[in-house]
Scaffold this motif. Structure first.
Motif, PDB file in Angstrom:
ATOM      1  N   PRO A   7      65.778 -18.856  43.072  1.00 47.22           N
ATOM      2  CA  PRO A   7      66.140 -18.450  41.707  1.00 47.22           C
ATOM      3  C   PRO A   7      66.321 -19.635  40.763  1.00 47.22           C
ATOM      4  O   PRO A   7      66.632 -20.752  41.190  1.00 47.22           O
ATOM      5  N   ASN A   8      66.144 -19.380  39.488  1.00 42.39           N
ATOM      6  CA  ASN A   8      66.311 -20.423  38.478  1.00 42.39           C
ATOM      7  C   ASN A   8      67.756 -20.558  38.011  1.00 42.39           C
ATOM      8  O   ASN A   8      68.193 -21.643  37.626  1.00 42.39           O
ATOM      9  N   THR A   9      68.497 -19.465  38.011  1.00 43.08           N
ATOM     10  CA  THR A   9      69.856 -19.505  37.485  1.00 43.08           C
ATOM     11  C   THR A   9      70.852 -19.907  38.558  1.00 43.08           C
ATOM     12  O   THR A   9      70.692 -19.578  39.742  1.00 43.08           O
ATOM     13  N   ARG A  10      71.883 -20.589  38.137  1.00 43.30           N
ATOM     14  CA  ARG A  10      72.902 -21.102  39.050  1.00 43.30           C
ATOM     15  C   ARG A  10      73.587 -19.973  39.822  1.00 43.30           C
ATOM     16  O   ARG A  10      73.743 -20.054  41.052  1.00 43.30           O
ATOM     17  N   ASP A  11      73.985 -18.920  39.134  1.00 38.47           N
ATOM     18  CA  ASP A  11      74.692 -17.808  39.785  1.00 38.47           C
ATOM     19  C   ASP A  11      73.832 -17.146  40.847  1.00 38.47           C
ATOM     20  O   ASP A  11      74.323 -16.796  41.932  1.00 38.47           O
ATOM     21  N   GLU A  12      72.543 -16.961  40.547  1.00 34.93           N
ATOM     22  CA  GLU A  12      71.646 -16.337  41.510  1.00 34.93           C
ATOM     23  C   GLU A  12      71.391 -17.248  42.709  1.00 34.93           C
ATOM     24  O   GLU A  12      71.230 -16.775  43.838  1.00 34.93           O
ATOM     25  N   GLN A  13      71.351 -18.547  42.480  1.00 35.02           N
ATOM     26  CA  GLN A  13      71.186 -19.493  43.582  1.00 35.02           C
ATOM     27  C   GLN A  13      72.364 -19.408  44.544  1.00 35.02           C
ATOM     28  O   GLN A  13      72.186 -19.337  45.768  1.00 35.02           O
ATOM     29  N   ILE A  14      73.566 -19.385  43.977  1.00 34.00           N
ATOM     30  CA  ILE A  14      74.774 -19.282  44.810  1.00 34.00           C
ATOM     31  C   ILE A  14      74.779 -17.972  45.591  1.00 34.00           C
ATOM     32  O   ILE A  14      75.085 -17.939  46.791  1.00 34.00           O
ATOM     33  N   LYS A  15      74.422 -16.888  44.931  1.00 39.07           N
ATOM     34  CA  LYS A  15      74.388 -15.567  45.572  1.00 39.07           C
ATOM     35  C   LYS A  15      73.410 -15.552  46.741  1.00 39.07           C
ATOM     36  O   LYS A  15      73.727 -15.053  47.834  1.00 39.07           O
ATOM     37  N   LEU A  16      72.218 -16.123  46.524  1.00 35.34           N
ATOM     38  CA  LEU A  16      71.212 -16.159  47.586  1.00 35.34           C
ATOM     39  C   LEU A  16      71.669 -17.019  48.751  1.00 35.34           C
ATOM     40  O   LEU A  16      71.523 -16.636  49.920  1.00 35.34           O
ATOM     41  N   ILE A  17      72.228 -18.185  48.465  1.00 30.68           N
ATOM     42  CA  ILE A  17      72.679 -19.087  49.530  1.00 30.68           C
ATOM     43  C   ILE A  17      73.784 -18.433  50.356  1.00 30.68           C
ATOM     44  O   ILE A  17      73.767 -18.498  51.595  1.00 30.68           O
ATOM     45  N   LEU A  18      74.724 -17.776  49.705  1.00 32.34           N
ATOM     46  CA  LEU A  18      75.792 -17.089  50.438  1.00 32.34           C
ATOM     47  C   LEU A  18      75.228 -15.992  51.332  1.00 32.34           C
ATOM     48  O   LEU A  18      75.683 -15.788  52.461  1.00 32.34           O
ATOM     49  N   SER A  19      74.216 -15.301  50.837  1.00 31.58           N
ATOM     50  CA  SER A  19      73.567 -14.252  51.633  1.00 31.58           C
ATOM     51  C   SER A  19      72.890 -14.848  52.864  1.00 31.58           C
ATOM     52  O   SER A  19      73.014 -14.330  53.983  1.00 31.58           O
ATOM     53  N   GLU A  20      72.173 -15.957  52.665  1.00 32.93           N
ATOM     54  CA  GLU A  20      71.467 -16.614  53.778  1.00 32.93           C
ATOM     55  C   GLU A  20      72.465 -17.162  54.799  1.00 32.93           C
ATOM     56  O   GLU A  20      72.227 -17.081  56.013  1.00 32.93           O
ATOM     57  N   LEU A  21      73.563 -17.725  54.326  1.00 32.06           N
ATOM     58  CA  LEU A  21      74.584 -18.229  55.246  1.00 32.06           C
ATOM     59  C   LEU A  21      75.184 -17.098  56.063  1.00 32.06           C
ATOM     60  O   LEU A  21      75.450 -17.254  57.266  1.00 32.06           O
ATOM     61  N   GLY A  22      75.375 -15.963  55.441  1.00 35.30           N
ATOM     62  CA  GLY A  22      75.937 -14.812  56.137  1.00 35.30           C
ATOM     63  C   GLY A  22      75.022 -14.255  57.208  1.00 35.30           C
ATOM     64  O   GLY A  22      75.479 -13.590  58.140  1.00 35.30           O
ATOM     65  N   ASN A  23      73.724 -14.541  57.089  1.00 38.97           N
ATOM     66  CA  ASN A  23      72.746 -14.043  58.066  1.00 38.97           C
ATOM     67  C   ASN A  23      72.511 -15.000  59.234  1.00 38.97           C
ATOM     68  O   ASN A  23      71.774 -14.673  60.164  1.00 38.97           O
ATOM     69  N   LEU A  24      73.120 -16.187  59.172  1.00 41.45           N
ATOM     70  CA  LEU A  24      72.928 -17.153  60.249  1.00 41.45           C
ATOM     71  C   LEU A  24      73.704 -16.751  61.497  1.00 41.45           C
ATOM     72  O   LEU A  24      74.769 -16.143  61.425  1.00 41.45           O
ATOM     73  N   HIS A  25      73.153 -17.102  62.641  1.00 40.85           N
ATOM     74  CA  HIS A  25      73.797 -16.830  63.920  1.00 40.85           C
ATOM     75  C   HIS A  25      74.111 -18.164  64.585  1.00 40.85           C
ATOM     76  O   HIS A  25      73.228 -18.783  65.189  1.00 40.85           O
ATOM     77  N   PRO A  26      75.349 -18.633  64.467  1.00 34.37           N
ATOM     78  CA  PRO A  26      75.699 -19.961  65.001  1.00 34.37           C
ATOM     79  C   PRO A  26      75.485 -20.063  66.499  1.00 34.37           C
ATOM     80  O   PRO A  26      75.767 -19.119  67.246  1.00 34.37           O
ATOM     81  N   LYS A  27      74.988 -21.224  66.928  1.00 39.46           N
ATOM     82  CA  LYS A  27      74.708 -21.448  68.347  1.00 39.46           C
ATOM     83  C   LYS A  27      75.848 -22.184  69.041  1.00 39.46           C
ATOM     84  O   LYS A  27      75.789 -22.418  70.246  1.00 39.46           O
TER      85      LYS A  27
END
Length: 312
Positions: A7-27
């Protein structure tokens, strides 16, 4: 996630990153802790007030040895980070990488030898330091035959480095897999340009399997050591001296003065802000820096970085 869909906007970037972090499965527990700390960080930067509370509260209690920056957890963000980092590194003020660029440029200009000069860069990243060195050397119009080898295990980072270097003229750039000393010699013999840059994926802790002692004239690291744990930092600094009689390590040290400056510079670039601030948490203090670099000349700079030069 890719650069084209980021995303180009700061808020959308943060939202996407938080979503991706939430989908990670720590090893591991360490990775789980790093993900949790990144989530807390990106939630905090949704407002200046919450970020200030994190910066002067939560940040003080983070376990630096268990921390990972966002592009280490989400490698697809490598190009986003390196593009912004290169932009900062090109800025004349405060001249973050000037001390290493100036030293290596002077070294390459003044060295007296008949053979092609060889420099190895370990954990070479975007190779912005090397790009600026080449640019400065070419401005002198007295360029000597030079080979720079960048070693980095990240394919995303190597691709960005090649792109970053592609703006240079009269330079041969080659990507290699598991570069050997013999292959390097072949590349040098067949290269018509005065400057050859080789970007390779070798594990920097296994270079002895591919190169003999003193295969290079200078071995450097630039803003890389803090990514390693303490044991590997010590190990790498010692091993570097095997492959060259002169080594240079350039990295950061703990300096609270730069925290608000980095916060202002990086506020509109969440990926860069995270990497920059998390790096300062991982940086050693002055005492740790001195212990790491024995028998070296160390200069500390006001912008939070140091330069350690070893010469046998």
């Amino acid at each position: 996630m890719s650069v084209t869909t980021f995303p180009n906007t700061r808020d959308e970037q943060i939202k996407l990153i938080l979503s991706e972090l939430g989908n990670l499965h720590p090893k591991s527990d360490t990775e789980k802790y790093a993900i949790e700390q990144n989530i807390l960080f990106f939630k905090s930067i949704q407002s200046v007030f919450s970020y200030s509370r994190w910066l002067y509260g939560t940040r003080k209690h983070i376990r630096s040895k268990d921390l990972l920056e966002i592009n280490e957890l989400l490698p697809d963000l490598d190009e986003i980070f390196h593009a912004k980092m290169a932009e900062i590194e090109r800025s004349a003020h405060p001249g973050i990488i000037r001390p290493i660029v100036e030293y290596v440029t002077e070294f390459a200009t003044n060295i007296s030898q008949d053979k092609r000069l060889r420099i190895a860069s370990l954990g070479s990243g975007s190779m912005e330091v090397e790009r600026q060195i080449i640019e400065q050397l070419q401005k002198t119009k007295n360029v000597k035959p030079l080979t720079i080898v960048g070693f980095d295990v990240s394919s995303n980072t190597r691709a960005f480095a090649e792109k970053n270097l592609s703006v240079l003229t009269n330079v041969r750039i080659v990507q290699e897999i598991k570069l050997t000393e013999e292959k390097l010699a072949v590349l040098e013999r067949e290269t018509q340009e005065l400057i050859l840059v080789v970007i390779s994926d070798n594990d920097i802790f296994a270079l002895s399997s591919y190169f003999t002692p003193h295969a290079f004239d200078l071995v450097i690291t630039a803003l890389f050591l803090h990514h390693l744990n303490e044991v590997d930092r010590i190990r790498l600094v010692e091993q570097m001296r095997t492959f060259a009689s002169r080594t240079l390590n350039y990295d950061g040290y703990k300096n609270e003065i730069v925290i608000p400056i980095l916060s202002m510079i990086g506020w509109n670039s969440p990926v860069f802000l995270n990497a920059a601030i998390f790096s300062t948490i991982r940086f050693p203090d002055r005492a740790e820096t001195l212990r790491l670099h024995t028998d070296t000349k160390i200069d500390f700079y006001g912008h939070g970085h140091y330069r350690a030069i070893f010469s046998a």
